[in-house]
Scaffold this motif. Structure first.
Motif, short mmCIF file in Angstrom:
data_model
loop_
_atom_site.label_atom_id
_atom_site.label_comp_id
_atom_site.label_asym_id
_atom_site.label_seq_id
_atom_site.Cartn_x
_atom_site.Cartn_y
_atom_site.Cartn_z
N VAL A 54 0.84 -1.20 0.00
CA VAL A 54 0.00 0.00 0.00
C VAL A 54 0.88 1.25 0.00
O VAL A 54 0.59 2.22 -0.72
CB VAL A 54 -0.97 -0.01 1.21
N GLU A 55 1.95 1.23 0.79
CA GLU A 55 2.86 2.38 0.79
C GLU A 55 3.49 2.58 -0.58
O GLU A 55 3.61 3.71 -1.06
CB GLU A 55 3.96 2.16 1.84
N GLY A 56 3.89 1.48 -1.22
CA GLY A 56 4.48 1.58 -2.55
C GLY A 56 3.50 2.10 -3.58
O GLY A 56 3.84 2.94 -4.43
N VAL A 57 2.26 1.63 -3.51
CA VAL A 57 1.23 2.10 -4.45
C VAL A 57 0.93 3.59 -4.22
O VAL A 57 0.75 4.35 -5.17
CB VAL A 57 -0.05 1.24 -4.33
N GLY B 39 -2.86 21.23 8.30
CA GLY B 39 -4.00 20.92 7.45
C GLY B 39 -4.21 19.43 7.26
O GLY B 39 -4.09 18.64 8.19
N ALA B 40 -4.53 19.04 6.01
CA ALA B 40 -4.80 17.64 5.69
C ALA B 40 -3.54 16.79 5.78
O ALA B 40 -3.61 15.56 5.89
CB ALA B 40 -5.38 17.53 4.29
N LEU B 41 -2.38 17.44 5.75
CA LEU B 41 -1.13 16.70 5.85
C LEU B 41 -0.96 16.03 7.21
O LEU B 41 -0.26 15.03 7.33
CB LEU B 41 0.06 17.62 5.57
N ILE B 42 -1.61 16.59 8.23
CA ILE B 42 -1.51 16.00 9.57
C ILE B 42 -2.06 14.57 9.55
O ILE B 42 -1.44 13.64 10.05
CB ILE B 42 -2.24 16.87 10.61
N GLY B 43 -3.23 14.41 8.97
CA GLY B 43 -3.85 13.08 8.88
C GLY B 43 -2.99 12.11 8.08
O GLY B 43 -2.81 10.96 8.47
N ALA B 44 -2.45 12.59 6.97
CA ALA B 44 -1.59 11.73 6.14
C ALA B 44 -0.34 11.32 6.92
O ALA B 44 0.10 10.17 6.85
CB ALA B 44 -1.20 12.45 4.86
N GLY B 45 0.22 12.25 7.67
CA GLY B 45 1.40 11.94 8.47
C GLY B 45 1.13 10.94 9.56
O GLY B 45 1.93 10.03 9.81
N VAL B 46 -0.02 11.06 10.22
CA VAL B 46 -0.38 10.12 11.28
C VAL B 46 -0.59 8.73 10.70
O VAL B 46 -0.10 7.73 11.25
CB VAL B 46 -1.64 10.61 12.04
N LEU C 248 0.69 7.50 7.93
CA LEU C 248 1.99 6.98 7.51
C LEU C 248 2.80 6.51 8.70
O LEU C 248 3.42 5.43 8.66
CB LEU C 248 2.76 8.05 6.72
N ALA C 249 2.81 7.27 9.78
CA ALA C 249 3.57 6.89 10.97
C ALA C 249 3.03 5.60 11.57
O ALA C 249 3.80 4.70 11.93
CB ALA C 249 3.54 8.01 12.00
N VAL C 250 1.72 5.49 11.67
CA VAL C 250 1.12 4.28 12.24
C VAL C 250 1.43 3.07 11.35
O VAL C 250 1.82 2.00 11.85
CB VAL C 250 -0.41 4.46 12.42
N ALA C 251 1.30 3.23 10.04
CA ALA C 251 1.60 2.12 9.12
C ALA C 251 3.06 1.69 9.24
O ALA C 251 3.36 0.49 9.30
CB ALA C 251 1.27 2.52 7.69
N TRP D 276 6.74 12.62 10.22
CA TRP D 276 6.95 13.74 11.14
C TRP D 276 6.83 15.07 10.41
O TRP D 276 6.18 16.01 10.88
CB TRP D 276 8.33 13.60 11.80
N THR D 277 7.43 15.14 9.23
CA THR D 277 7.36 16.36 8.42
C THR D 277 5.93 16.65 7.99
O THR D 277 5.49 17.81 8.02
CB THR D 277 8.27 16.23 7.18
N LEU D 278 5.20 15.62 7.59
CA LEU D 278 3.81 15.81 7.18
C LEU D 278 2.94 16.30 8.34
O LEU D 278 2.11 17.20 8.17
CB LEU D 278 3.23 14.51 6.62
N VAL D 279 3.15 15.73 9.52
CA VAL D 279 2.37 16.15 10.70
C VAL D 279 2.62 17.62 11.01
O VAL D 279 1.70 18.35 11.38
CB VAL D 279 2.70 15.25 11.92
N HIS D 280 3.83 18.07 10.82
CA HIS D 280 4.15 19.48 11.08
C HIS D 280 3.80 20.40 9.91
O HIS D 280 4.00 21.60 10.00
CB HIS D 280 5.62 19.62 11.47
#
Length: 153
Positions: free
Chosen positions: A38-41, A116-123, A125-128, A109-113
């Protein structure tokens, strides 16, 4: 004769270097392979988006967008190949997958900081990344990949 020379001699003699793992694929290894895929896709989709935006859109720098898209597409190959290797229970695939997850953590970490919507994507990604790391260091997964304690010569 070194162990590397012995391995090379076995390969040239037609003997497989490592036996194929027997039994069903553990659910943990299946989950790690699926999340890595999923990360690769997702990376590949981002690369295609950046490439199309560079070619058909109106970015500030089309050349930079196109090169960024090609770079992200190239980076997507590592997790996709690692996911396939995990799915097929190849012992070499654990390293590339672990590297992918370790690199994903600073990106998250960069996405969370980013706000906006990047916070959700960062969380997400970090959890995955953390989940895959835990799954891959689990003894069940390492045994399924044929990775065990090193033998002393």
């Amino acid at each position: 004769m070194s162990s590397q020379q012995k391995q090379s001699a076995r390969r040239s003699a037609g003997t497989p270097a490592a036996p194929e793992p027997a039994g069903p694929r553990p659910a943990r290894l299946t989950a790690a392979a699926a999340l890595t895929a999923v990360e690769g896709v997702a990376l590949a989709a981002l690369g295609v988006y950046m490439l199309i935006d560079g070619l058909a859109g109106s970015p500030d720098s089309p050349q930079q967008a196109e090169m960024g898209g090609l770079t992200v597409l190239a980076l997507a190959v590592l997790p996709l190949v690692a996911a396939r290797g995990l799915w097929l229970r190849r012992r070499w695939s654990r390293g590339p997958s672990l590297i992918t997850q370790i690199v994903a953590l600073p990106v998250a970490w960069t996405l969370v900081h980013g706000g906006g919507a990047l916070i959700g994507a960062g969380v997400v990604l970090a959890v995955a990344a953390l989940v895959v790391l835990v799954l891959l260091v689990n003894p069940t997964a390492t045994e399924a990949l044929g990775i065990g304690p090193r033998e002393n010569p």
